[in-house]
Design a protein around this motif. Sequence first.
Motif: not given
Length: 204
Positions: A27-37, A168-179
Motif C-alpha cells: 500500500r505504501d509503495r502504491l501511494l508513493a508512486a506518482s503519475v508518470v508518462p 510498472w508505471w502509474h499512468i492515471f489517478h482518478s482523484d477528481y472524478s468517479t472511475f
Amino acid sequence: MSRAEKPAPAGPPEPEPELSPYQRAMRDRLLAASVVPTPEPWRPVAFVPVGGLLGIGFASHPRSGRDLVMVVSHDGHGLFDSVTGEKIARDRDPEDSTPDEAADLSCPGLGPIEGGRVHIAGLFGGGLHTRTDDGWELGVVAPAWPNQRVLLSRDEGLPHSGPHGERWWHIFHSDYSTFRAAGFSPSGHTIAVATSSDLSLWTR
C-alpha cells in the motif's frame, strides 16, 4: 416465530484484521508512486472532457481496421478515432441510450459502425481487456479508496517486482472524478481510461 424463539440480538461485528507487513508495504509503495508518462512504444493521444460519461467500448473501423472508442454519456453517444483522438460521429438521441437496456450491456453503433453493436464497460458493469498478447497489463488499484489508480506493467511487473518507472508505471489517478473503466482494445494497440468526466487515450 414465537416469543420464545426470538433470536438473540446480534453482537458487535468482528473487527477487520489488520494489514500484514507485506500489505502495508505494498500500500505504501502504491501511494508513493506518482503519475508518470507511459513508456515506449506507448504515447498519449487525447484527453477528452465528456460530462456525465457512463461507459466506453471498443470497435474496429470496417475499412481501415483502426481502433475506435465509443463513449456513452448522459448527452448521447460519441465515436472517437483512437490514433488521432478525433470525434468522428455523434448521436445525441440514440436508440438504447444506456447499456443497461440490453442484456449484454451493448449499445447500437454509429457512424462507420452503424448497424452493429458495441459492448460497453462502465457504470452498469462489463469489462475491457486487461492484457495484451505481448505481455502488457493494466491494473486498477485503490490504496486510498475511493480514488482509483491505473497501473501499466510489462511481463508481470505489476507492482510486485522492479522499481516504479521500470517494469510498472502509474499512468492515471482518478482523484477528481468517479472511475468508470480502463482497458486495452482487442487489438492491444490502444489504452482507454474513462471517468465520469473524461476519456483518456494512448496508442502504440
